[in-house]
Design a protein around this motif. Structure first.
Motif, PDB file in Angstrom:
ATOM      1  N   ASP A  63      -1.815 -51.184  29.437  1.00 36.93           N
ATOM      2  CA  ASP A  63      -1.654 -51.602  27.937  1.00 36.93           C
ATOM      3  C   ASP A  63      -0.167 -51.828  27.337  1.00 36.93           C
ATOM      4  N   GLN A  64       0.749 -51.714  28.229  1.00 39.56           N
ATOM      5  CA  GLN A  64       2.304 -51.848  28.120  1.00 39.56           C
ATOM      6  C   GLN A  64       2.878 -50.609  27.570  1.00 39.56           C
ATOM      7  N   ASP A  65       2.362 -49.731  27.608  1.00 37.11           N
ATOM      8  CA  ASP A  65       2.827 -48.237  26.963  1.00 37.11           C
ATOM      9  C   ASP A  65       4.042 -47.841  28.078  1.00 37.11           C
ATOM     10  N   GLN A  99      -2.138 -67.852  37.791  1.00 33.88           N
ATOM     11  CA  GLN A  99      -2.158 -69.044  37.400  1.00 33.88           C
ATOM     12  C   GLN A  99      -2.364 -69.187  35.800  1.00 33.88           C
ATOM     13  N   VAL A 100      -2.609 -68.353  35.246  1.00 37.57           N
ATOM     14  CA  VAL A 100      -3.185 -68.278  33.691  1.00 37.57           C
ATOM     15  C   VAL A 100      -2.397 -67.029  32.911  1.00 37.57           C
ATOM     16  N   PHE A 101      -1.717 -67.456  32.026  1.00 40.97           N
ATOM     17  CA  PHE A 101      -1.267 -66.632  30.994  1.00 40.97           C
ATOM     18  C   PHE A 101      -2.048 -66.462  29.620  1.00 40.97           C
ATOM     19  N   TYR A 102      -2.139 -65.298  29.126  1.00 42.79           N
ATOM     20  CA  TYR A 102      -3.065 -65.025  27.895  1.00 42.79           C
ATOM     21  C   TYR A 102      -2.102 -64.925  26.805  1.00 42.79           C
ATOM     22  N   ASP A 103      -1.896 -65.605  26.089  1.00 43.78           N
ATOM     23  CA  ASP A 103      -1.032 -65.391  24.717  1.00 43.78           C
ATOM     24  C   ASP A 103      -2.232 -65.493  23.506  1.00 43.78           C
ATOM     25  N   VAL A 104      -2.965 -64.249  23.428  1.00 50.60           N
ATOM     26  CA  VAL A 104      -3.778 -63.770  22.546  1.00 50.60           C
ATOM     27  C   VAL A 104      -3.326 -62.434  21.787  1.00 50.60           C
ATOM     28  N   PRO A 105      -4.220 -62.086  20.904  1.00 49.59           N
ATOM     29  CA  PRO A 105      -3.959 -60.818  20.116  1.00 49.59           C
ATOM     30  C   PRO A 105      -4.114 -59.549  21.031  1.00 49.59           C
ATOM     31  N   TYR A 106      -3.713 -58.486  20.602  1.00 48.81           N
ATOM     32  CA  TYR A 106      -3.709 -57.013  21.274  1.00 48.81           C
ATOM     33  C   TYR A 106      -5.012 -56.905  21.459  1.00 48.81           C
ATOM     34  N   ASP A 107      -5.936 -57.049  20.344  1.00 46.20           N
ATOM     35  CA  ASP A 107      -7.305 -56.433  20.428  1.00 46.20           C
ATOM     36  C   ASP A 107      -8.295 -57.286  21.218  1.00 46.20           C
ATOM     37  N   VAL A 145      -6.967 -58.658  24.027  1.00 47.36           N
ATOM     38  CA  VAL A 145      -6.535 -58.366  25.328  1.00 47.36           C
ATOM     39  C   VAL A 145      -7.339 -57.148  25.860  1.00 47.36           C
ATOM     40  N   LYS A 146      -7.348 -56.043  25.005  1.00 55.90           N
ATOM     41  CA  LYS A 146      -7.967 -54.923  25.284  1.00 55.90           C
ATOM     42  C   LYS A 146      -9.624 -55.062  25.285  1.00 55.90           C
ATOM     43  N   ARG A 147     -10.119 -55.836  24.715  1.00 53.44           N
ATOM     44  CA  ARG A 147     -11.771 -56.276  24.915  1.00 53.44           C
ATOM     45  C   ARG A 147     -11.819 -56.829  26.220  1.00 53.44           C
ATOM     46  N   LEU A 148     -10.982 -57.760  26.542  1.00 58.03           N
ATOM     47  CA  LEU A 148     -10.999 -58.658  27.741  1.00 58.03           C
ATOM     48  C   LEU A 148     -10.723 -57.428  28.937  1.00 58.03           C
ATOM     49  N   GLU A 149      -9.771 -56.663  28.778  1.00 54.04           N
ATOM     50  CA  GLU A 149      -9.686 -55.755  29.806  1.00 54.04           C
ATOM     51  C   GLU A 149     -10.706 -54.894  30.101  1.00 54.04           C
TER      52      GLU A 149
END
Length: 316
Positions: free
Chosen positions: A38-40, A300-308, A310-314
């Motif tokens: 989570d980039q901490d 092959q994929v970057f995800y330029d999406v909101p942090y929330d 990202v967390k849901r996807l993770e």
């Protein structure tokens, strides 16, 4: 009495010890950054928590460098790249440069009295407090961030490329050059003529990663079409023979029904990737992003999406 004579210290050993001392001083000011999922920030390279999953250590490389290679991410996964959006003011740029959780810094370029400035909308250009030259100058001593320039209008392309060419000796980070060069789903006509766009790249400054996509829109009520075979074919006409790295930005809310065609696009363009981006007012289903993640290799994929998101996807 036996007389002992001290043997001279070999010159090579002196040089080795001197280099080791210099390296220790450099390491003190340039620690390896260790970043978690989570980039901490977990560790500065001198001990501490070692239960990390992502490591990056940026170094002095070139403007055309692969993002994943530049940040030396331990697992080649575009999901680990983090973004700062609309970094179009002096204050926001200063904040983003100091933020260890941000890897890529994006800004929007328009013209103001024949000078490229940072502005997302036409109305913002007149009040912009920073020119592109000033913005790029802030990266001269930076080696742990990347740059993404979103060229909004065709008249800003040549001046922006010329500035990149001029400042290249002082820029040691990857540069993405973004433009919507074709008309896409629900999109308006592009501000660019593709042939002229690529000609400018080749003749002025080509040492960038191309981020080239389609104009799009999302309808809250009504049908939202996919990226069609015809749109992919048109993009292939311009991209199959490119020598630069290319990433194709695609709108997250339109991607689910486009996967077969997007797969065909990447299969036919060497060294290419997708950048899945999200517009705040669009409806976004995490299941759509999971479908992307299960369809393409992670690198092959970057995800330029909101942090929330990202967390849901993770967590999914």
């Amino acid at each position: 009495m036996v007389e002992f004579k001290a043997k001279p210290v070999p010159t090579a050993l002196i040089l080795l010890l001197l280099l080791a001392a210099i390296f220790r001083l450099w390491q003190k000011d340039n620690p390896v950054m260790i970043v978690s999922q989570d980039q901490d920030l977990l560790s500065d390279g001198e001990g501490g928590n070692k239960n990390y999953t992502t490591i990056y250590k940026a170094g002095k490389k070139g403007t055309g460098e692969s993002i994943l290679e530049f940040f030396e991410i331990s697992e080649k996964d575009g999901f680990r790249i983090t973004w700062s959006h609309g970094t179009n003011s002096k204050m926001k740029l200063e904040t983003s440069l100091k933020d260890d959780t941000i890897l890529m810094i994006e800004a929007d370029i328009r013209m103001k009295e024949e000078i490229p400035v940072l502005a997302h909308d036409v109305s913002d250009a007149s009040s912009s407090d920073i020119t592109l030259r000033e913005w790029l100058n802030e990266f001269k001593q930076i080696t742990n961030k990347g740059i993404k320039l979103d060229i909004k209008t065709s008249d800003a392309l040549h001046p922006s490329l010329s500035l990149l060419k001029e400042l290249k000796p002082d820029l040691h980070v990857p540069v993405l050059l973004n433009s919507d060069i074709l008309q896409g789903p629900n999109g308006a006509s592009s501000a660019f003529k593709p042939a002229e766009f690529f000609e400018a790249i080749e003749h002025i400054f080509s040492e960038v990663t191309l981020s080239i996509g389609w104009t799009t829109d999302y309808k809250q009520d009504g049908d939202n079409p996919s990226y069609t075979a015809e749109m992919i074919d048109e993009m292939l006409l311009y991209c199959k023979q490119r020598t630069q790295l290319i990433t194709f930005p695609v709108r997250a809310s339109l991607v689910k029904n486009s996967l077969p065609e997007l797969r065909r696009l990447l299969q036919n363009v060497p060294r290419s990737s997708l950048t899945v981006w999200h517009y705040p007012s669009d409806h976004l289903d995490v299941e759509d992003l999971l479908a992307v993640r299960n369809t393409f290799p992670k690198e092959q994929v970057f995800y330029d999406v909101p942090y929330d998101v990202v967390k849901r996807l993770e967590a999914a």
